[in-house]
Design a protein around this motif. Structure first.
Motif, PDB file in Angstrom:
ATOM      1  N   HIS A 162       0.848  -1.200   0.000  1.00 26.62           N
ATOM      2  CA  HIS A 162       0.000   0.000   0.000  1.00 26.62           C
ATOM      3  C   HIS A 162       0.873   1.235   0.000  1.00 26.62           C
ATOM      4  O   HIS A 162       1.925   1.285   0.625  1.00 26.62           O
ATOM      5  CB  HIS A 162      -0.928   0.020   1.223  1.00 26.62           C
ATOM      6  N   GLY A 163       0.394   2.240  -0.690  1.00 31.51           N
ATOM      7  CA  GLY A 163       1.169   3.473  -0.775  1.00 31.51           C
ATOM      8  C   GLY A 163       0.865   4.459   0.319  1.00 31.51           C
ATOM      9  O   GLY A 163       1.436   5.542   0.355  1.00 31.51           O
ATOM     10  N   GLY A 164      -0.067   4.133   1.216  1.00 31.05           N
ATOM     11  CA  GLY A 164      -0.444   5.060   2.273  1.00 31.05           C
ATOM     12  C   GLY A 164       0.657   5.235   3.284  1.00 31.05           C
ATOM     13  O   GLY A 164       1.680   4.575   3.281  1.00 31.05           O
ATOM     14  N   GLY A 165       0.422   6.172   4.230  1.00 29.44           N
ATOM     15  CA  GLY A 165       1.419   6.447   5.250  1.00 29.44           C
ATOM     16  C   GLY A 165       1.630   5.274   6.167  1.00 29.44           C
ATOM     17  O   GLY A 165       0.712   4.544   6.477  1.00 29.44           O
ATOM     18  N   TYR A 205     -13.365  -1.409  11.529  1.00 28.00           N
ATOM     19  CA  TYR A 205     -12.070  -1.840  11.009  1.00 28.00           C
ATOM     20  C   TYR A 205     -12.114  -1.990   9.488  1.00 28.00           C
ATOM     21  O   TYR A 205     -11.168  -1.628   8.783  1.00 28.00           O
ATOM     22  CB  TYR A 205     -11.668  -3.173  11.634  1.00 28.00           C
ATOM     23  N   SER A 206     -13.215  -2.554   8.990  1.00 23.91           N
ATOM     24  CA  SER A 206     -13.335  -2.776   7.553  1.00 23.91           C
ATOM     25  C   SER A 206     -13.330  -1.457   6.791  1.00 23.91           C
ATOM     26  O   SER A 206     -12.698  -1.332   5.737  1.00 23.91           O
ATOM     27  CB  SER A 206     -14.620  -3.558   7.265  1.00 23.91           C
ATOM     28  N   ILE A 207     -14.022  -0.458   7.312  1.00 21.85           N
ATOM     29  CA  ILE A 207     -14.049   0.855   6.664  1.00 21.85           C
ATOM     30  C   ILE A 207     -12.694   1.538   6.781  1.00 21.85           C
ATOM     31  O   ILE A 207     -12.152   2.063   5.806  1.00 21.85           O
ATOM     32  CB  ILE A 207     -15.151   1.735   7.288  1.00 21.85           C
ATOM     33  N   ALA A 208     -12.112   1.504   7.975  1.00 23.86           N
ATOM     34  CA  ALA A 208     -10.825   2.179   8.193  1.00 23.86           C
ATOM     35  C   ALA A 208      -9.732   1.588   7.312  1.00 23.86           C
ATOM     36  O   ALA A 208      -8.862   2.313   6.814  1.00 23.86           O
ATOM     37  CB  ALA A 208     -10.429   2.076   9.663  1.00 23.86           C
ATOM     38  N   GLY A 209      -9.765   0.283   7.098  1.00 23.06           N
ATOM     39  CA  GLY A 209      -8.740  -0.377   6.302  1.00 23.06           C
ATOM     40  C   GLY A 209      -8.748   0.015   4.845  1.00 23.06           C
ATOM     41  O   GLY A 209      -7.813  -0.328   4.106  1.00 23.06           O
ATOM     42  N   ARG A 210      -9.780   0.752   4.425  1.00 29.82           N
ATOM     43  CA  ARG A 210      -9.866   1.201   3.046  1.00 29.82           C
ATOM     44  C   ARG A 210      -9.569   2.686   2.897  1.00 29.82           C
ATOM     45  O   ARG A 210      -9.877   3.296   1.872  1.00 29.82           O
ATOM     46  CB  ARG A 210     -11.247   0.872   2.484  1.00 29.82           C
ATOM     47  N   SER A 211      -8.958   3.257   3.919  1.00 31.50           N
ATOM     48  CA  SER A 211      -8.545   4.660   3.845  1.00 31.50           C
ATOM     49  C   SER A 211      -7.585   4.866   2.679  1.00 31.50           C
ATOM     50  O   SER A 211      -6.708   4.041   2.424  1.00 31.50           O
ATOM     51  CB  SER A 211      -7.858   5.076   5.157  1.00 31.50           C
ATOM     52  N   LYS A 212      -7.761   5.968   1.960  1.00 33.04           N
ATOM     53  CA  LYS A 212      -6.890   6.277   0.829  1.00 33.04           C
ATOM     54  C   LYS A 212      -5.614   6.989   1.260  1.00 33.04           C
ATOM     55  O   LYS A 212      -4.681   7.136   0.467  1.00 33.04           O
ATOM     56  CB  LYS A 212      -7.640   7.147  -0.182  1.00 33.04           C
TER      57      LYS A 212
END
Length: 332
Positions: free
Chosen positions: A133-136, A257-264
Motif C-alpha cells: 500500500h502506498g499510504g502512510g 475496522y473494515s471501513i478504516a482499512g480502506r482509507s486512501k
C-alpha cells in the motif's frame, strides 16, 4: 496502547503475514512465562510484553483479514470477530475445567500454548501476502483524516458500550434486577451470546444493506436494549435488553475496522492502529466512568449514559454522509 503505533509500522513495513507468525510465537512464549512468574517484579514486565504482543497480533490479524476480504469481494471480517468471541467462550470453558481439576496455572498455560502452537503450525502456510500500500506507514501516530475521525468516534462509543457490559452487566443484574444469585451471570451470558451470534450474521447483512446502515441500526439496538433494561428491570425484560445490546455491539468494531482499512491516505495497518488507539480509550474509560456515575447518582443512570452512546453512533452514521460516500464504503 504502547504497541499500537509499533504494530501499524511493523505491518506496513514487513507485511501482516510475517508479523502474525513472529508475534504469535512470542505471544505463546510469554503466556507460559506468566504461569512461571514467581514475583510481582517478574510478573509485571511479562504482562506488559504479553499485552504488547496481543495488540501486535490484533492489528496484523485484522490487516490479514482485510486483505482476504478484498480477495473475496464481500464482507467477511465480522465472522473472524465472531470466531474471536467463540474463542473467548472456549478459553473460559477450558479455564473452568482446569480449576475443577485443581491444575496449577503454569500447566494450564502450557497446555493452551501447546494447542495454539499446533494450530499455528498447521495454518501459517495458508496466510496470504497482502498487496503493498502506498499510504502512510510511519511509526508515530498522525492526525487521522475526516473518515478515520468519524469511524474512530463510532468505534470509541462502541467499545465504551462493550467495556461497560463486560464489567457491569453482572453488577446490574445483582443490584438493580435483583435476580437470584445463581443467575447473576445471565445478563453477561446473554450479551456475549448475542454478540457472537450477531457477528456471524453481520457479514451477510453488511453485503445486503451496506455497512453504514448496519452501524446506524447497531446504535439504535444499543439504545433500545439499555432503555428497556432501565425502564423495566425484570429478569425477562432485562435479559432481552442485554440481548439487544449484544446484537448492537456485534458489528461495530468489525465494520469500523473494515471501513478504516480502506482509507486512501493510510495503509491498512496504520489505519487500524489509529482506530484501535481511539477505541481502546472507550474500552478503558467506560467502566470506571460507569462506576463514578453510579456512585454519584445510580447504576440505572450510568446505564442510561451507555444508551446515549448508542444514540451517538446512530447520529454519527446519519449526518454528513459524504464523509463515507467519498470512500465508497456505504455499500461495500
Amino acid at each position: 496502547m504502547v504497541a499500537l503505533p509499533l504494530a501499524g509500522w511493523a505491518v506496513h513495513r514487513f507485511g501482516s503475514k510475517i508479523v502474525i507468525i513472529i508475534s504469535a510465537f512470542c505471544y505463546l512464549s510469554f503466556l507460559s512465562l506468566i504461569g512461571w512468574s514467581t514475583s510481582i517484579w517478574m510478573l509485571v514486565p511479562v504482562l506488559v510484553v504479553f499485552g504488547m504482543l496481543g495488540n501486535m497480533m490484533n492489528i496484523s490479524l485484522n490487516t490479514q483479514a482485510l486483505a482476504l476480504e478484498d480477495s473475496y469481494g464481500r464482507s467477511i471480517l465480522a465472522s473472524f470477530h465472531g470466531l474471536w468471541s467463540l474463542a473467548g467462550f472456549t478459553g473460559a470453558g477450558i479455564g473452568a475445567v482446569m480449576i475443577y481439576l485443581d491444575m496449577m496455572p503454569r500447566y494450564h498455560f502450557l497446555i493452551v500454548s501447546g494447542l495454539v502452537l499446533l494450530m499455528l503450525l498447521l495454518s501459517q502456510s495458508y496466510l496470504i501476502k497482502e498487496k503493498s500500500h502506498g499510504g502512510g506507514g510511519g511509526l508515530v501516530l498522525r492526525k487521522p483524516d475526516d473518515l478515520l475521525l468519524r469511524i474512530g468516534a463510532i468505534a470509541f462509543l462502541g467499545m465504551l458500550s462493550e467495556g461497560c457490559m463486560f464489567d457491569w452487566s453482572g453488577v446490574y443484574f445483582k443490584k438493580v434486577v435483583q435476580i437470584d444469585p445463581g443467575l447473576v451471570a445471565l445478563g453477561y451470558v446473554s450479551f456475549m451470546g448475542a454478540m457472537a451470534t450477531g457477528r456471524f450474521a453481520s457479514d451477510s447483512l453488511n453485503n445486503r444493506f451496506g455497512r453504514i446502515l448496519i452501524l446506524r441500526i447497531s446504535g439504535i439496538l444499543i439504545f433500545s436494549g439499555l432503555l428497556l433494561s432501565v425502564l423495566f428491570p425484570t429478569p425477562v425484560l432485562a435479559t432481552i435488553g442485554f440481548l439487544l445490546v449484544g446484537l448492537g455491539v456485534a458489528a461495530i468494531i468489525p465494520v469500523s475496522y473494515s471501513i478504516a482499512g480502506r482509507s486512501k491516505l493510510y495503509s491498512p495497518g496504520v489505519a487500524l492502529a489509529l482506530i484501535s488507539t481511539i477505541s481502546f480509550f472507550g474500552f478503558l474509560l467506560g467502566p470506571p466512568m460507569i462506576g463514578f456515575i453510579a456512585d454519584l447518582l445510580s447504576l440505572k443512570a450510568s446505564f442510561v449514559l451507555v444508551g446515549i452512546a448508542g444514540l451517538g453512533i446512530a447520529l454519527l452514521t446519519s449526518i454528513r454522509l459524504a464523509v463515507f460516500e467519498s470512500m465508497e464504503v456505504t455499500r461495500k
